[in-house]
Design a protein around this motif. Sequence first.
Motif: not given
Length: 214
Positions: A97-110, A127-134
């Motif tokens: 899953i990419l684009g799973a984190l960040g934005g203004s809605r922490f509830d969606h990230s969680l 797994e969830i991944r971005n440039s800084h986290n896996r």
Amino acid sequence: MKRWVIVAGGDLEPADLKELRREDRVIAVDGGVLPLLKAELPFDRAVGDFDTLSGEGVLALKKRGIRVEELPAEKDVTDTQYAVEQALAEGAGEILILGALGGSRFDHSLANVFLLEKVESAGVRGEIRNSHNRLRLYTGNGREMIVERGPFQYVSLLPLSERVEDLHLKGFRYPLAGATLLRSDPMGISNKVIAPRATIRASSGRLLVVESSD
């Protein structure tokens, strides 16, 4: 078995899309359509209520021959959950899953992090991944998880269950032998892999394994 990549509508850097492989099956979720179109990358379908995409945008997707599944705004699942369930139903062997984190809605990230439990419960690697986290999930049943020394500087182990029992860490800067981690005590933050391959093993409980870089 095929890897499915779900591109959600959270924070997404151009470098994140370099994770995509030619053979991947790709589902764009709502606003996740936009970075894929901008990068001129192919995807199999788009799903969501498209509250971040205009009606003209949805129509443009259909004109391109892209399969579009429009979901109602009021429903019992999130758009990303719907995409995950589609991938599982169609026999995914692995889900990224990419684009799973960040934005203004922490509830969606969680909520997206918790989707890793749904994936693992189906016997599929997720797994969830971005440039800084896996982010990956480890369920303590006596088996080992391998963490290789690589681009991420830190490894944090965060209990998702109330307790993680009989935890053994080898190849880490801060090893453990038979320890208990509590969800209320984040002592597993900011460890480091010092061997080519480190291992995690526990007898019970569930860990969120977060590899990260500054």
